[in-house]
Design a protein around this motif. Structure first.
Motif, PDB file in Angstrom:
ATOM      1  N   TRP A   1      69.363  -7.558  26.591  1.00  0.00           N
ATOM      2  CA  TRP A   1      70.655  -7.763  25.945  1.00  0.00           C
ATOM      3  C   TRP A   1      71.662  -6.699  26.396  1.00  0.00           C
ATOM      4  N   ALA A   2      71.212  -5.427  26.459  1.00  0.00           N
ATOM      5  CA  ALA A   2      72.092  -4.349  26.914  1.00  0.00           C
ATOM      6  C   ALA A   2      72.536  -4.574  28.353  1.00  0.00           C
ATOM      7  N   GLN A   3      71.622  -5.023  29.196  1.00  0.00           N
ATOM      8  CA  GLN A   3      71.989  -5.334  30.578  1.00  0.00           C
ATOM      9  C   GLN A   3      73.005  -6.472  30.628  1.00  0.00           C
ATOM     10  N   PHE A   4      72.793  -7.462  29.770  1.00  0.00           N
ATOM     11  CA  PHE A   4      73.628  -8.656  29.775  1.00  0.00           C
ATOM     12  C   PHE A   4      75.055  -8.380  29.322  1.00  0.00           C
ATOM     13  N   VAL A   5      75.217  -7.603  28.237  1.00  0.00           N
ATOM     14  CA  VAL A   5      76.545  -7.442  27.644  1.00  0.00           C
ATOM     15  C   VAL A   5      77.235  -6.128  28.010  1.00  0.00           C
ATOM     16  N   ALA A   6      76.498  -5.147  28.534  1.00  0.00           N
ATOM     17  CA  ALA A   6      77.127  -3.836  28.739  1.00  0.00           C
ATOM     18  C   ALA A   6      76.808  -3.207  30.088  1.00  0.00           C
TER      19      ALA A   6
ATOM     20  N   MET B   1      85.479  -7.296  30.773  1.00  0.00           N
ATOM     21  CA  MET B   1      85.355  -5.849  30.660  1.00  0.00           C
ATOM     22  C   MET B   1      86.380  -5.149  31.550  1.00  0.00           C
ATOM     23  N   ILE B   2      86.569  -5.659  32.753  1.00  0.00           N
ATOM     24  CA  ILE B   2      87.559  -5.091  33.680  1.00  0.00           C
ATOM     25  C   ILE B   2      88.949  -5.124  33.059  1.00  0.00           C
TER      26      ILE B   2
END
Length: 492
Positions: free
Chosen positions: A111-116, A358-359
């Motif tokens: 999940w951390a890899q996916f969203v952040a 995010m950009i």
């Protein structure tokens, strides 16, 4: 199964054999090495050498620190070589953490890899590309956000065309990057031959400020970061038991050698004092040798290097999303695999959308206001946007602590799995066990502390999305009574 069929993977985790059979093993040893080099040699080597040598205090100390960074990277690569060759499944760290600590920890990593983490890293490299593209095209920095988003979108599109296109793009970009680095090295040594400084004179020059070896090591380890992403595509590597360890080891040694050569060229071509005064040593080096044409050339080299890093992150990161979807029904769509092009289409598209969002959020005034508004409403002013110089630094600060805490847990998993799964077939065993994984874990602890100290309040921007994953996991796996059996979606 038809070659052109999308296949979702909802439900419980699959066995190792069924999971690995789903992927066509198209990545050779050379492809995997190119992925490692393409991700690691991003932009740091064009900027941080002056910071490293300034904090090292002398040329000799700076060279030792660069060598030590390469040694620490090799220690980590050896640990990952054992883990990835023993568990050659798509997802890399996701698989290692799930096997060691349980599905919950693996989910939080995915999940951390996916969203952040992965969208943040894509955004970081995209902003570097945008900065130099604006310089190359001679347009205003106001175009940076648009150029950054464009670079991410175009490479997402290439990977949507399939693994073969994605890996060919990676190989071409890595080759172009190495050619550009060779040009920098030759230019540095050429300028050095024209200078009157001798090697003894260079070595006798010292920095005016007191050395800060710890900070120098932080910059060096950041420059060496990213090699572990090769483990994410383990299921698509031919003969993973042999090729993954070889790729990690040869890639680490090759990167260290390249970095040492480029640093020698900087010192020899600019002189020690010139290097310390330079904020962009590669640009100054080629500018001194070739004038405006040299400055254009280095902008192009850095643009290519950035694109290589972005493409590698897209290629490897999408595979973690696939494994997240395979094991957790709520995210089953991420596991859809298009066998005609051999790529996870939905995973790539979703990853691209998050990266672009995010950009835009961290790189525009409106986006920053949106991110800060919830904290302002509760009068909690913990984000100091003025402390970070734009999207590049903001994304590094927000995502680095997450990266290093999971990195530490992965290093510890090697030791734990030796006890937990003693009969697991290990085609490669890390040498000098347990000293090597202890060195790797100690390095990760130090970098976690340093990244938290640098990010401070901005850490919350990376932590909050990850914490949202906890209720999602609990909801996704809570017992359900009187529910019909879910239909088989493999034919859709």
């Amino acid at each position: 199964m038809p070659a052109n069929q999308d296949h979702p993977e909802p439900g419980e985790p699959q066995t190792d054999s069924s999971q690995t059979e789903q992927y066509q093993k198209k990545l050779t040893l050379w492809d995997t090495i190119n992925i490692i080099i393409g991700i690691v040699i991003g932009v740091s080597i064009f900027k941080v050498p002056s910071l490293v040598f300034a904090n090292a205090g002398s040329i000799e100390a700076g060279v030792v620190i660069w060598c030590l960074g390469g040694f620490l990277m090799l220690a980590g690569a050896l640990c990952y070589a054992e883990l990835a060759s023993s568990l050659p499944e798509t997802g890399g760290d996701y698989v290692f953490l799930s096997k060691t600590y349980g599905r919950g920890t693996g989910f939080l990593f995915g999940w951390a890899q996916f969203v952040a983490i992965n969208p943040g890293n894509i955004g970081i490299m995209s902003y570097v590309f945008a900065h130099y593209a604006a310089s190359f095209l001679e347009v205003s920095d106001d175009w940076a956000v648009l150029l950054a988003a464009f670079s991410a979108c175009i490479l997402i599109f290439l990977n949507l065309l399939g693994l073969l296109i994605g890996k060919r793009a990676q190989n071409i970009l890595t080759l172009a990057k190495v050619i550009g680095l060779a040009a920098i090295a030759l230019t540095g040594f050429y300028l050095g031959m024209q200078n009157t400084n001798s090697i003894p004179e260079l070595l006798s020059t010292k920095s005016q400020s007191a050395p800060n070896y710890g900070l120098a090591m932080v910059f060096v380890l950041y420059a060496y970061g990213g090699w572990n992403d090769a483990a994410f595509v383990a299921a698509e590597v031919k003969q993973p038991g042999k090729n993954i360890p070889k790729a990690l080891i040869f890639g680490s040694i090759g990167i260290t050698a390249i970095y040492l050569i480029i640093n020698a060229a900087y010192v020899w071509g600019l002189g020690y004092d010139g290097l310390l005064k330079s904020g962009a040593p590669a640009a100054d080096l080629l500018g001194n040798a070739w004038g405006p044409m040299g400055e254009k050339a280095i902008s192009l080299v850095i643009m290519i290097s950035s694109l290589g890093a972005i493409n590698g992150l897209i290629l490897t990161g999408s595979r973690v999303n696939v494994r997240l979807g395979m094991d957790h029904p709520l995210f089953a769509a991420l596991a859809r695999w298009n066998y005609r092009v051999n790529a996870p289409i939905f995973s790539l598209v979703t990853q691209g959308l998050i990266s672009v969002c995010m950009i835009v959020l961290v790189g525009t005034d409106i986006g920053q206001q949106i991110l800060a508004k919830p904290f302002e409403l509760i009068q909690w002013e913990i984000i100091n946007w003025n402390q970070y110089g734009g999207g590049f630094e903001t994304l590094i600060a927000a995502t680095a602590p997450l990266f290093w805490i999971f990195f530490l847990l992965t290093g510890l998993s090697l030791i734990i799995l030796r006890f937990k799964l003693p009969d697991l077939e290990r085609p490669f065993r890390v040498p000098f066990y347990p000293i090597t994984p202890i060195i790797f874990c100690a390095t990760s602890c130090y970098m976690l502390y340093s990244s938290l100290d640098y990010a401070r309040g901005l850490t919350i921007l990376g932590v909050i999305p990850v914490l949202i994953g906890i209720p999602l996991y609990l909801k996704n796996h809570q017992p359900k009574k009187d529910q019909p059996t879910p239909p088989d979606l493999s034919s859709h």
